[in-house]
Design a protein around this motif. Sequence first.
Motif, PDB file in Angstrom:
ATOM      1  N   VAL A   1      -1.944   4.333  -3.631  1.00 61.86           N
ATOM      2  CA  VAL A   1      -3.326   4.203  -4.087  1.00 61.86           C
ATOM      3  C   VAL A   1      -3.599   5.136  -5.252  1.00 61.86           C
ATOM      4  O   VAL A   1      -4.227   4.754  -6.253  1.00 61.86           O
ATOM      5  N   HIS A   2      -3.116   6.373  -5.152  1.00 66.25           N
ATOM      6  CA  HIS A   2      -3.371   7.339  -6.221  1.00 66.25           C
ATOM      7  C   HIS A   2      -2.696   6.904  -7.525  1.00 66.25           C
ATOM      8  O   HIS A   2      -3.320   6.961  -8.600  1.00 66.25           O
ATOM      9  N   ALA A   3      -1.439   6.472  -7.422  1.00 68.45           N
ATOM     10  CA  ALA A   3      -0.726   6.041  -8.619  1.00 68.45           C
ATOM     11  C   ALA A   3      -1.442   4.876  -9.291  1.00 68.45           C
ATOM     12  O   ALA A   3      -1.626   4.863 -10.521  1.00 68.45           O
ATOM     13  N   THR A   4      -1.858   3.912  -8.503  1.00 67.34           N
ATOM     14  CA  THR A   4      -2.529   2.734  -9.052  1.00 67.34           C
ATOM     15  C   THR A   4      -3.874   3.094  -9.664  1.00 67.34           C
ATOM     16  O   THR A   4      -4.230   2.614 -10.755  1.00 67.34           O
ATOM     17  N   ALA A   5      -4.618   3.944  -8.991  1.00 68.23           N
ATOM     18  CA  ALA A   5      -5.927   4.341  -9.504  1.00 68.23           C
ATOM     19  C   ALA A   5      -5.790   5.109 -10.816  1.00 68.23           C
ATOM     20  O   ALA A   5      -6.568   4.891 -11.764  1.00 68.23           O
ATOM     21  N   MET A   6      -4.813   6.005 -10.889  1.00 67.69           N
ATOM     22  CA  MET A   6      -4.629   6.784 -12.122  1.00 67.69           C
ATOM     23  C   MET A   6      -4.221   5.875 -13.291  1.00 67.69           C
ATOM     24  O   MET A   6      -4.660   6.065 -14.426  1.00 67.69           O
ATOM     25  N   ALA A   7      -3.378   4.883 -13.010  1.00 68.71           N
ATOM     26  CA  ALA A   7      -2.997   3.951 -14.066  1.00 68.71           C
ATOM     27  C   ALA A   7      -4.179   3.080 -14.475  1.00 68.71           C
ATOM     28  O   ALA A   7      -4.320   2.713 -15.649  1.00 68.71           O
ATOM     29  N   SER A   8      -5.035   2.765 -13.520  1.00 64.10           N
ATOM     30  CA  SER A   8      -6.181   1.890 -13.821  1.00 64.10           C
ATOM     31  C   SER A   8      -7.183   2.567 -14.746  1.00 64.10           C
ATOM     32  O   SER A   8      -7.952   1.878 -15.430  1.00 64.10           O
ATOM     33  N   ILE A   9      -7.206   3.909 -14.778  1.00 64.27           N
ATOM     34  CA  ILE A   9      -8.140   4.600 -15.672  1.00 64.27           C
ATOM     35  C   ILE A   9      -7.474   4.999 -16.987  1.00 64.27           C
ATOM     36  O   ILE A   9      -8.057   5.733 -17.781  1.00 64.27           O
ATOM     37  N   GLY A  10      -6.221   4.521 -17.204  1.00 65.77           N
ATOM     38  CA  GLY A  10      -5.626   4.669 -18.530  1.00 65.77           C
ATOM     39  C   GLY A  10      -4.371   5.496 -18.626  1.00 65.77           C
ATOM     40  O   GLY A  10      -3.756   5.548 -19.697  1.00 65.77           O
ATOM     41  N   HIS A  11      -3.952   6.154 -17.564  1.00 67.57           N
ATOM     42  CA  HIS A  11      -2.739   6.959 -17.634  1.00 67.57           C
ATOM     43  C   HIS A  11      -1.494   6.088 -17.495  1.00 67.57           C
ATOM     44  O   HIS A  11      -1.551   4.965 -16.974  1.00 67.57           O
ATOM     45  N   GLU A  12      -0.353   6.620 -17.940  1.00 64.26           N
ATOM     46  CA  GLU A  12       0.938   5.965 -17.755  1.00 64.26           C
ATOM     47  C   GLU A  12       1.583   6.611 -16.534  1.00 64.26           C
ATOM     48  O   GLU A  12       1.873   7.816 -16.543  1.00 64.26           O
ATOM     49  N   VAL A  13       1.819   5.826 -15.485  1.00 68.21           N
ATOM     50  CA  VAL A  13       2.196   6.384 -14.187  1.00 68.21           C
ATOM     51  C   VAL A  13       3.493   5.769 -13.676  1.00 68.21           C
ATOM     52  O   VAL A  13       3.673   4.543 -13.740  1.00 68.21           O
ATOM     53  N   VAL A  14       4.371   6.630 -13.153  1.00 63.95           N
ATOM     54  CA  VAL A  14       5.544   6.163 -12.441  1.00 63.95           C
ATOM     55  C   VAL A  14       5.453   6.665 -10.998  1.00 63.95           C
ATOM     56  O   VAL A  14       5.225   7.842 -10.753  1.00 63.95           O
ATOM     57  N   GLY A  15       5.585   5.751 -10.059  1.00 62.23           N
ATOM     58  CA  GLY A  15       5.593   6.106  -8.643  1.00 62.23           C
ATOM     59  C   GLY A  15       7.022   6.141  -8.146  1.00 62.23           C
ATOM     60  O   GLY A  15       7.803   5.217  -8.411  1.00 62.23           O
ATOM     61  N   ILE A  16       7.373   7.196  -7.420  1.00 65.81           N
ATOM     62  CA  ILE A  16       8.752   7.389  -6.975  1.00 65.81           C
ATOM     63  C   ILE A  16       8.791   7.548  -5.461  1.00 65.81           C
ATOM     64  O   ILE A  16       8.000   8.300  -4.877  1.00 65.81           O
ATOM     65  N   ASP A  17       9.717   6.834  -4.829  1.00 63.78           N
ATOM     66  CA  ASP A  17       9.859   6.897  -3.381  1.00 63.78           C
ATOM     67  C   ASP A  17      11.330   6.646  -3.026  1.00 63.78           C
ATOM     68  O   ASP A  17      12.046   5.966  -3.759  1.00 63.78           O
ATOM     69  N   VAL A  18      11.745   7.173  -1.871  1.00 66.02           N
ATOM     70  CA  VAL A  18      13.140   6.999  -1.453  1.00 66.02           C
ATOM     71  C   VAL A  18      13.365   5.673  -0.735  1.00 66.02           C
ATOM     72  O   VAL A  18      14.508   5.303  -0.471  1.00 66.02           O
ATOM     73  N   ASP A  19      12.294   4.972  -0.398  1.00 63.11           N
ATOM     74  CA  ASP A  19      12.397   3.721   0.349  1.00 63.11           C
ATOM     75  C   ASP A  19      12.469   2.538  -0.626  1.00 63.11           C
ATOM     76  O   ASP A  19      11.460   2.163  -1.228  1.00 63.11           O
ATOM     77  N   PRO A  20      13.649   1.918  -0.794  1.00 67.68           N
ATOM     78  CA  PRO A  20      13.775   0.825  -1.767  1.00 67.68           C
ATOM     79  C   PRO A  20      12.946  -0.401  -1.410  1.00 67.68           C
ATOM     80  O   PRO A  20      12.468  -1.112  -2.304  1.00 67.68           O
ATOM     81  N   ASP A  21      12.762  -0.667  -0.122  1.00 68.69           N
ATOM     82  CA  ASP A  21      11.960  -1.824   0.279  1.00 68.69           C
ATOM     83  C   ASP A  21      10.497  -1.631  -0.118  1.00 68.69           C
ATOM     84  O   ASP A  21       9.837  -2.569  -0.587  1.00 68.69           O
ATOM     85  N   ARG A  22      10.012  -0.426   0.069  1.00 68.76           N
ATOM     86  CA  ARG A  22       8.629  -0.131  -0.319  1.00 68.76           C
ATOM     87  C   ARG A  22       8.461  -0.264  -1.830  1.00 68.76           C
ATOM     88  O   ARG A  22       7.471  -0.830  -2.315  1.00 68.76           O
TER      89      ARG A  22
END
Length: 433
Positions: free
Chosen positions: A14-35
Motif C-alpha cells: 500500500v505504501h509503495a503504491t501510494a507513494m508512486a501515485s503522488i509522483g515518486h518513482e518507487v521500487v518494491g522489494i520482497d523475498v517472496d517471488p509469488d507475491r
Amino acid sequence: MKLSVIGCGYLGAVHATAMASIGHEVVGIDVDPDRIALLSAGKAPFYEPGFDDLLRETISTGRLRFTTDPSELETATVHFLAVGTPQRQNEDSADLRYIDAAVESLLPNLAEHSLVVGKSTVPVGTAQRLASIIEQTGARLAWNPEFLREGFAVQDTLEPDRIVYGVSHPDGAEVELLDRVYAPTLALGVPRLIMDYATAELVKVAANAFLATKISFINAMAEIADATGADVSQLADAIGHDARIGRRFLNAGLGFGGGCLPKDIRAFAARGEELGHGASLRFLREVDEINLRQRTRLIETISEHLDSSVVGRRIAILGLAFKPNSDDTRDSPALEVATRLHAMGAEVICYDPEAITTARAARPHLNFADSIESALTGADITVIATEWDQFRTLDPAAVSDLVGQRIVIDGRNCLDPALWRAGGWTYRGLGRR
C-alpha cells in the motif's frame, strides 16, 4: 524522488503504491517471488477496497515496479522498511528477525547521505539500535510509524490524520528528505510531528494500547450489563457524549483481532518487563484477557440458546475476517469461535464475503458456504461474527424461511433488535437487554 519499499506485504504494498501515485518513482522489494509476481500483474495478495484499481493505474504510469532483486535498492535515495514484526512463537515479545534481515540486505546497497525510514511497529529502543548500524555506512535513519486501518489503508496513507518523524536531529537532513517525500500530503494541512526515535516508536504502540483498552473497557461493561439487565449500547451512547471519552471504539461485542492490536499490546507489555517497568503496563494483560474472554462468552451464549449443547446442531457463522472490508483472519475472533464450535461437535457452516480463501487456508476442516442463503439454510442458530454491511442490512423476514430456528446471536451488536424480534426471531446481543 526515487524511493524503495522493503517488504511488500499489506503495509509495504500500500505504501509503495501510494507513494508512486503522488509522483515518486518507487521500487518494491520482497523475498517472496509469488507475491512480487501478483503485485507486478496489478493484483494485490490481500483484499483492500479500492487498492487493486490504484495498483493497476499506478503501475501503468511506469513509476511503480516490484522485484526480488536487492541490487535495485541502489537507485533509491529514501528506503522504507515495511516488513512484519509478528509475535514470537510461544512468547509475547515481537520477532524482529525480518526487520534485522531487511537492514542487513540494505547495507551493501546504501549510498552515503541516503535515508532509511522505518515504518514497521517495533519495541521502543529498536530504532536507536538500527541507527548505530546504518550510520556506519554514512546513511541516516528516521522512524515514521504507520497508522493504517485495514479497509481504509489507501485513504490513511494519502490523507493521514498526522505524520510522525522520529529523528536523531530535528533540524537535520532527515526532516528535509521526509518533507520532500510527503510534500503533497503536507500541502493538505496534515499535522507533522517531529520527535526523537523512542517517542516515535511509542506513538504507534501507545495508540494501539489505548484503542485496545477502550474496546476491552466497553466489553467489561457488557459483562456487567448482562449480569444486571442493563443495556451496554445505551450505556456507550450516554458516556460517549462526554467529549473526554467519545463514542468511537465503544462498541461492545466479540472484541478485537487482526495482525496488529493483539500482538502489539502483548509485545508492549513484554517490553515493559524488559525495561524493568512491567507494572506500568500490567493492565494490558487484563485488556488482553477481557478481549479473549469475549470469544468464550459468545460460545456460552450460543450454547445457552441451544439447550446447553451444540453437538450435532447446525450453526451458521456469518463473518470470518477479524473486521469488515478485509480478508484478514489473523487472530480473528470470528474464526476462533467457528473453530471451537466445530471442535465441540457442532455442524458449523461459515460464510464471509472476502475471507473464505484465507479462512480455508488456515482452517481447512471447516465447512464454507458460497452465499449467505446457503449458510443459513437449515440453521438451528445464526451468529453474526463480523459486522459486514451485508449482514447488518439483512432483512429478517426475507431469510426466515431458510433457517431451521429463528435465533440470531449478534456477536457484534450491529443489528436492530426490534426489527429482528418483529420478524419473529429470538434476538440476543452481548450486553444488550
